[in-house]
Design an enzyme around this catalytic site. Sequence first.
Site, PDB file in Angstrom:
ATOM      1  CE  LYS A   1     -57.717  23.870 -52.862  1.00 24.01           C
ATOM      2  NZ  LYS A   1     -56.759  23.994 -53.996  1.00 24.01           N
TER       3      LYS A   1
ATOM      4  CE1 TYR B   1     -56.351  26.095 -49.326  1.00 21.84           C
ATOM      5  CE2 TYR B   1     -56.643  24.816 -47.302  1.00 21.84           C
ATOM      6  CZ  TYR B   1     -56.152  24.930 -48.595  1.00 21.84           C
ATOM      7  OH  TYR B   1     -55.476  23.878 -49.155  1.00 21.84           O
TER       8      TYR B   1
HETATM    9  N1  LIG Z   1     -49.735  22.183 -48.048  1.00 25.93           N
HETATM   10  C1  LIG Z   1     -50.697  21.427 -47.577  1.00 25.93           C
HETATM   11  O1  LIG Z   1     -50.638  20.915 -46.432  1.00 25.93           O
HETATM   12  C2  LIG Z   1     -51.892  21.103 -48.450  1.00 25.93           C
HETATM   13  C3  LIG Z   1     -52.821  20.175 -47.968  1.00 25.93           C
HETATM   14  C4  LIG Z   1     -53.915  19.847 -48.751  1.00 25.93           C
HETATM   15  C5  LIG Z   1     -54.073  20.425 -49.989  1.00 25.93           C
HETATM   16  N2  LIG Z   1     -53.170  21.340 -50.428  1.00 25.93           N
HETATM   17  C6  LIG Z   1     -53.397  21.901 -51.764  1.00 25.93           C
HETATM   18  O2  LIG Z   1     -52.269  21.583 -52.542  1.00 25.93           O
HETATM   19  C7  LIG Z   1     -52.024  22.605 -53.498  1.00 25.93           C
HETATM   20  C8  LIG Z   1     -50.601  23.061 -53.369  1.00 25.93           C
HETATM   21  O3  LIG Z   1     -50.404  23.517 -52.054  1.00 25.93           O
HETATM   22  P1  LIG Z   1     -49.011  24.066 -51.561  1.00 25.93           P
HETATM   23  O4  LIG Z   1     -48.923  23.764 -50.119  1.00 25.93           O
HETATM   24  O5  LIG Z   1     -47.964  23.640 -52.505  1.00 25.93           O
HETATM   25  O6  LIG Z   1     -49.299  25.620 -51.720  1.00 25.93           O
HETATM   26  P2  LIG Z   1     -48.339  26.848 -51.488  1.00 25.93           P
HETATM   27  O7  LIG Z   1     -46.992  26.370 -51.060  1.00 25.93           O
HETATM   28  O8  LIG Z   1     -49.075  27.815 -50.652  1.00 25.93           O
HETATM   29  O9  LIG Z   1     -48.219  27.423 -52.959  1.00 25.93           O
HETATM   30  C9  LIG Z   1     -49.301  27.930 -53.651  1.00 25.93           C
HETATM   31  C10 LIG Z   1     -48.900  28.125 -55.075  1.00 25.93           C
HETATM   32  O10 LIG Z   1     -49.989  28.684 -55.798  1.00 25.93           O
HETATM   33  C11 LIG Z   1     -49.527  29.814 -56.522  1.00 25.93           C
HETATM   34  N3  LIG Z   1     -50.576  30.797 -56.730  1.00 25.93           N
HETATM   35  C12 LIG Z   1     -51.307  31.454 -55.789  1.00 25.93           C
HETATM   36  N4  LIG Z   1     -52.159  32.292 -56.399  1.00 25.93           N
HETATM   37  C13 LIG Z   1     -51.965  32.173 -57.731  1.00 25.93           C
HETATM   38  C14 LIG Z   1     -52.543  32.778 -58.886  1.00 25.93           C
HETATM   39  N5  LIG Z   1     -53.515  33.686 -58.778  1.00 25.93           N
HETATM   40  N6  LIG Z   1     -52.092  32.407 -60.112  1.00 25.93           N
HETATM   41  C15 LIG Z   1     -51.106  31.492 -60.229  1.00 25.93           C
HETATM   42  N7  LIG Z   1     -50.510  30.893 -59.180  1.00 25.93           N
HETATM   43  C16 LIG Z   1     -50.946  31.222 -57.947  1.00 25.93           C
HETATM   44  C17 LIG Z   1     -48.425  30.381 -55.639  1.00 25.93           C
HETATM   45  O11 LIG Z   1     -47.656  31.248 -56.418  1.00 25.93           O
HETATM   46  P3  LIG Z   1     -46.916  32.556 -55.820  1.00 25.93           P
HETATM   47  O12 LIG Z   1     -45.537  32.073 -55.466  1.00 25.93           O
HETATM   48  O13 LIG Z   1     -46.953  33.521 -56.918  1.00 25.93           O
HETATM   49  O14 LIG Z   1     -47.689  32.995 -54.611  1.00 25.93           O
HETATM   50  C18 LIG Z   1     -47.725  29.089 -55.242  1.00 25.93           C
HETATM   51  O15 LIG Z   1     -46.938  28.629 -56.306  1.00 25.93           O
HETATM   52  C19 LIG Z   1     -53.047  23.694 -53.215  1.00 25.93           C
HETATM   53  O16 LIG Z   1     -54.095  23.544 -54.121  1.00 25.93           O
HETATM   54  C20 LIG Z   1     -53.528  23.404 -51.807  1.00 25.93           C
HETATM   55  O17 LIG Z   1     -54.847  23.811 -51.627  1.00 25.93           O
HETATM   56  C21 LIG Z   1     -52.080  21.684 -49.698  1.00 25.93           C
END
Ligand SMILES: NC(=O)c1ccc[n+]([C@@H]2O[C@H](COP(=O)([O-])OP(=O)(O)OC[C@H]3O[C@@H](n4cnc5c(N)ncnc54)[C@H](OP(=O)(O)O)[C@@H]3O)[C@@H](O)[C@H]2O)c1
Length: 490
Positions: free
Chosen positions: A241, A237
């Site tokens: 990223k 991951y």
């Molecule tokens: N959550 C955390 O603690 C955290 C911390 C630091 C950074 N981040 C970053 O914040 C961002 C959002 O994280 P999150 O926690 O909201 O993620 P999440 O809940 O895992 O959701 C990921 C999203 O990306 C979409 N996605 C995955 N593959 C895709 C593709 N090929 N084309 C279009 N959409 C796609 C998923 O859609 P589907 O529903 O179709 O799968 C979902 O809407 C990410 O970039 C992550 O790296 C998150």
Amino acid sequence: MEIGSVKQFFKGKTILVTGATGILGKIFVEKILRVQPEVKKIYLLLRASNHYSAEERMYDEIIGKELFKVLKANLGGNFGSFISEKITAISGDVSEENLGIKEENLRKEMMEEIDIILNSAATTKFDERFDVAMRTNTMGAFHVLNFAKNCSNLKILVHVSTAYVCGESEGLILEEPLRMGQTLKEFSELDIEYEKKLIKEKLNELKAEYANEGIITSKMRSFGIERANEHGWPNTYVFTKAMGEMLVGHMKENLPVVILRPTIITSTYKEPFPGWVEGARIIESLTVAFGKGKLKCFLGDIEAVVDVIPADMVINAIMVAMVANSNKPCDMIYHVGSSVRNPLRYIKFTEYGRRYFTEKPWIDKNGNPIKIGTFKVLDSVDSFQRYIFIYYLLPLKVLKLVNAICCQRFQKLYLELNRKIQRGLGLVGLYKPYLFFKGVFDDINTEKLRMAAMQGEVEMDLFYFDPKMIDWDDYAMTINIPSTVKYIFK
Ligand SMILES: NC(=O)c1ccc[n+]([C@@H]2O[C@H](COP(=O)([O-])OP(=O)(O)OC[C@H]3O[C@@H](n4cnc5c(N)ncnc54)[C@H](OP(=O)(O)O)[C@@H]3O)[C@@H](O)[C@H]2O)c1
């Protein structure tokens, strides 16, 4: 830096959001619609076979969530028409060129209309298949950037990354860009094209062996970890990223681009209401294990800082960063976390859990309250290995022996126990870097943004993102743990 009204900035704007079914993307969509109903349009790029299915996903997985209850209450009977007027769900995929948007006319229309892009799409599984993670987190970032370059009215692109692109760095981790080809190991260089070639070769090799889908998945997952480790990252991951950030930084040319790196996102602090969360990640998983009495040992440095940040603060930082950096060529990086300004340590976190579940124990399926027992703290990998050997591997070996003596009568039990232990060890391996993490995330850029917001016209009561305002004791006891119990305990 002069920052004007955030509400005013979003008035009449057209926004493209990727990853809107994810926790962060949804909160962004809700916030914009609630604080600036005069936003022109929000395109949601959703993975679906066609636009009808995309719309279905939008209603089921975004608008239909409890997260939208405040907006729904505000709009009453007009909610449905408001949503249809403001949101357009389109089927697409960031891993494809042109974001997988097939209709040329729609693409053209979007490229003319879009002012703002939030790229929040990612696969967040630490041990995702290497090919999938490369397509989504690395090439996905590149495809969104290319799409943004074609948007004639684009004011800002915010690419959401993660603070942990730093790998297992220690000390004060700066808001610095990753150089193209940089690795976390001395004397090693990273070539993204070469990594893509390796993926192709590996897939061809597996195909030639007639490997089934299960085997391909398992091998590609291990391959991702192997390549990540080769270059110094702990998992696929953060490795993919990091490569995504490199491409965005290297290829952006004059585009206004912000890379925002949140730390570990937790339930909302205040808006739209305190304690909305979705999906069990590292913090919620620990709370669940704790409350269900399954946390027998804590592997990690109990004194280490666990950098968590409520999701609404991340979204507020994103929105203010959009206003501050729009319309000028920039490549700002923002860390959004709490470790420097308001550090929380694992020891506190476990105290909160103990206190909460002692007062309000989880009731098991037989109606009995679960007692929170003591758990062993294993603050080094050595002590963890000893613990695992005595409590798991040794009994497993004994069971294997008994099984052999008893003509495989306990084969099922043995296989099941073995599977559980291997799975547990796998998870520990993935989470370990974060449980022993020895870094804190500098947030000078974010602090400057906050200062400028306070001195400018930003509505700080709506767009708060100062981690100092969090009283961890109160947040854990009245917001975070209750919300984990409400949304995540099953
Ligand atoms: N959550 C955390 O603690 C955290 C911390 C630091 C950074 N981040 C970053 O914040 C961002 C959002 O994280 P999150 O926690 O909201 O993620 P999440 O809940 O895992 O959701 C990921 C999203 O990306 C979409 N996605 C995955 N593959 C895709 C593709 N090929 N084309 C279009 N959409 C796609 C998923 O859609 P589907 O529903 O179709 O799968 C979902 O809407 C990410 O970039 C992550 O790296 C998150």
